[in-house]
Scaffold this motif. Structure first.
Motif, PDB file in Angstrom:
ATOM      1  N   TYR A 325      15.242  22.098  -8.946  1.00  0.00           N
ATOM      2  CA  TYR A 325      14.030  20.665  -9.390  1.00  0.00           C
ATOM      3  C   TYR A 325      14.425  19.473  -8.116  1.00  0.00           C
ATOM      4  CZ  TYR A 325      12.036  24.294 -12.100  1.00  0.00           C
ATOM      5  OH  TYR A 325      11.295  25.930 -12.817  1.00  0.00           O
ATOM      6  N   THR A 326      13.749  18.605  -8.502  1.00  0.00           N
ATOM      7  CA  THR A 326      13.616  17.654  -7.558  1.00  0.00           C
ATOM      8  C   THR A 326      13.402  16.717  -8.628  1.00  0.00           C
ATOM      9  OG1 THR A 326      10.726  17.076  -7.218  1.00  0.00           O
ATOM     10  CG2 THR A 326      13.370  17.395  -5.699  1.00  0.00           C
ATOM     11  N   SER A 328      11.426  14.452  -9.910  1.00  0.00           N
ATOM     12  CA  SER A 328       9.888  14.133  -9.772  1.00  0.00           C
ATOM     13  C   SER A 328       8.986  15.086  -9.897  1.00  0.00           C
ATOM     14  CB  SER A 328       8.998  13.701  -8.078  1.00  0.00           C
ATOM     15  OG  SER A 328       8.726  14.763  -6.970  1.00  0.00           O
ATOM     16  N   GLU A 329       9.600  16.444  -9.723  1.00  0.00           N
ATOM     17  CA  GLU A 329       8.674  17.656 -10.478  1.00  0.00           C
ATOM     18  C   GLU A 329       9.140  17.939 -12.217  1.00  0.00           C
ATOM     19  OE1 GLU A 329       9.003  20.119  -6.178  1.00  0.00           O
ATOM     20  OE2 GLU A 329      10.934  20.162  -7.712  1.00  0.00           O
ATOM     21  N   ARG A 371      14.942  26.680 -10.028  1.00  0.00           N
ATOM     22  CA  ARG A 371      12.951  26.670  -9.592  1.00  0.00           C
ATOM     23  C   ARG A 371      12.781  27.953  -8.595  1.00  0.00           C
ATOM     24  NH1 ARG A 371      10.129  25.260  -5.305  1.00  0.00           N
ATOM     25  NH2 ARG A 371       8.801  23.936  -5.698  1.00  0.00           N
TER      26      ARG A 371
END
Length: 639
Positions: A325-326, A328-329, A371
């Motif tokens: 996951y980034t 922001s995610e 993810r």
């Protein structure tokens, strides 16, 4: 007009210039010939008028009074310059006189006293002034002293209040403060400093008066200039900057907070500075920044914060690499996303937080989900985080991907199991031939067998058992070679028919009562290691005789890619449970199933030549068959 002294008024407050100008004109003693709002204009007015007197403020934009004072005297040496300021005289008056000021007058002086105070500096030049003359204002006389006309009326009180607006403020707070304080002109010149600031910079308070604060900033004066610009030109009510301070006993860092003091029209008069030593704070900030950089850039560990409810509050590079996951995610999402569905349904994530909050920390290993939906084996530590007041602020979570480590541990476990099984099976394999050799030898040595035929059978049994032991030792040695990647080949031209016939003869010698047949429709020559190929054929025939059932049929044929050898027996075939790992090292079907080395060696020998071996289970009229395929020429470069 000759009876009057010429005066130039320089102050950045137009209202004050108007008030003072009116009072000087009304006294009948002065003629105001020019006005200016900053030190630069003071220079031009001095050059233009060469006045008898200049009333000069200290705090002004562009060029303040202390900076302009010596320049004014250079342009007009005969001008008497009087510093007229809202600052009290402690230290500042001495600095002003040192620069050439004729007098230092605080703006707190009653307005009716100002003309008389100024007149003292030019009286010798204007001795001709007499009472009652046309140049004197009404109500002014030499003998009675100077006063504001109608000084007791309401207007005079308002005028005096306007002057009082420019008085220095917070005097008691200033001197008693535990932090450094200074009053600066709008250009940054120190006009007053308290004892605490002087102690910080290792100077006396009076030594700081008249000094540009930028000198103390160790080449960071642009920070001061920028802060003053925001206050004077952009109208900001607060500006702050930091700068290093290097003294003989070490270096420190100071934070300067600037607040403008304004007149009733909102124009800045001067700047009030608070100076704090933030060396320890900077060290802590740098330590925290280094820790933040460490946490955010480390790639081997997922290190992130959860809020008290379990939602992700921070995210580092390692977390992104491991979980996919980034930032922001994932920030704001509940961390249950990382758990498999069965754990989420069982409230396992929430229970882990409860245990961490109860015990201070919680650690476990288990499956987690990336993810993309793939799973990995994670080592997890969850620590409850509290602030200095003991309030729960969230959780710190550290996760490491141990999938590879778990795989290696599983491989080690399997290797240990395989070795244990090998020892058990090898002991079993050795026990029977060793018992045969021991028993036969005992009978022969004890002269208990007189029949020559029986004696021959006992000798044959001993020889066969010895060959079996030798075969097992050879297989173990060859398996060790393949494990060390040391299976070397010595290629030579050889006949396929000859290799098969020789293998069949060896099998018949070991198993004289088992039927072994050979079929080669057309002889084929190939380049291979004859000894290794013979070893592979021996192992296939031995496996067929011992674990299958006679008769055993050996077939050789030419195919497009090289040669193919089929070894068929009449048994029931290999157990289905063993078939997927039939050629693996140490694979066996139980204590009586062999050491699990022979077929593994067949595969390694075949592959070392560039070929392979497969197994075809019985079915559709086919008997259990092992298929060995070899190229005409070895394919591996090392050969």
């Amino acid at each position: 007009m000759a009876e009057r002294a010429t005066v130039v008024l320089v102050d950045d407050s137009p209202e004050l210039r108007m008030l003072v100008g009116v009072r000087l004109q009304a006294s009948g003693l002065f003629d105001v010939v020019g006005e200016g709002g900053d030190g630069g204009e003071a220079l031009m007015l001095a050059h233009e008028h060469e006045p008898d007197l200049m009333l000069l403020d200290t705090s002004m934009p562009v060029l303040d009074g202390l900076e302009a004072l010596p320049l004014v005297l250079a342009v007009s040496p005969r001008t008497k310059v009087v510093v007229f300021t809202g600052f009290e005289g402690r230290g500042l008056a001495e600095r002003a006189r040192h620069l050439g000021a004729a007098d230092f007058i605080e703006k707190s002086i009653p307005i009716e006293q100002l003309p008389e105070r100024l007149w003292r500096h030019v009286a010798d030049t204007f001795e001709a002034v007499a009472g009652g003359g046309a140049g004197r204002a009404a109500g002014v006389g030499r003998a009675g002293g100077l006063r504001v006309a109608g000084g007791s009326d309401e207007r005079a009180l308002r005028d005096q209040a306007a002057l009082d607006e420019h008085l220095e403020r917070y005097r008691e707070v200033f001197h008693q403060a535990a932090i450094g304080m200074a009053t600066l002109t709008l250009n940054g010149t120190i006009v007053r400093a308290n004892d605490q600031l002087a102690a910080m910079v290792d100077r006396e308070p009076d030594d700081l008066v008249g000094l540009d604060y930028g000198v103390l900033t160790r080449q960071h004066g642009d920070h001061l200039d920028d802060a003053l610009l925001r206050i004077v030109e952009q109208g900001e009510d607060f500006a702050t900057f930091e700068h290093p301070l290097v003294l003989d006993d070490g270096a420190s860092t100071l934070r300067v907070s600037l607040t403008p003091i304004r007149d009733s029209g909102g124009a800045p008069l001067y700047v009030f500075a608070q100076v704090q030593d933030i060396t320890s704070e900077v060290a802590l900030r740098q330590s925290e920044e280094m820790f933040r950089l460490l946490v955010t850039t480390v790639a081997d560990y997922a290190i992130y914060m959860l809020d008290p409810g379990g939602c992700v509050a921070s995210w580092n590079a390692g977390a992104q690499r491991i979980k996919g996951y980034t930032e922001s995610e994932i920030v704001g999402q509940h961390y249950r996303l990382f758990y498999p569905e069965e754990d989420r349904l069982d409230s396992h994530p929430e229970r882990n937080l409860e245990l961490a909050l109860r015990d201070g920390s919680y650690a476990e290993e288990g499956w987690r989900v990336r993810r993309d939906g793939t799973r990995f084996w994670a080592s997890v530590v969850i620590t409850a985080v509290f602030d200095d007041d003991g309030r729960h602020r969230g959780f710190a979570k550290v996760t490491r991907d141990h999938t590879e480590k778990r795989g290696r541990e599983e491989q080690r476990r399997q290797a240990i199991e395989q070795q244990a099984n090998l020892l058990a099976v090898t002991a079993h394999e050795l026990r029977t031939p060793a018992a045969v050799v021991e028993g036969a030898a005992a009978l022969l040595l004890g002269d208990q067998v007189d029949d020559p035929a029986q004696r021959a059978q006992l000798v044959e049994a001993m020889a066969s058992s010895a060959q079996r032991i030798q075969r097992l030792a050879g297989d173990l040695r060859a398996a060790s070679d393949t494990h060390a990647d040391a299976l070397s080949l010595q290629p030579e031209r050889m006949s396929l028919r000859g290799a098969l016939l020789a293998a069949a003869d060896r099998a018949r010698a070991v198993h004289p009562h088992e039927g072994v047949t050979v079929e080669v429709a057309q002889d084929v020559e190939l380049v291979a290691d004859a000894a290794r190929v013979g070893q592979a054929l021996d192992n296939l025939l031995d496996n067929a005789v011992r674990h299958g059932r006679a008769p055993v049929h050996l077939t050789g044929e030419r195919i497009e890619s090289g040669v193919r050898v089929l070894v068929e027996d009449s048994g029931h075939g290999v157990d289905q449970r063993l078939q997927p790992r039939l050629f693996d090292r140490y694979a066996h079907a139980g204590p009586a199933g062999g050491a699990g080395i022979g077929l593994h060696l067949v595969r390694e020998i075949a592959r070392s030549h560039g070929g392979d071996v497969t197994y075809l289970p019985p079915g559709d009229g086919r008997r259990p068959t092992f298929v060995l395929e070899l190229p005409i020429q070895p394919l591996l470069p090392r050969l």
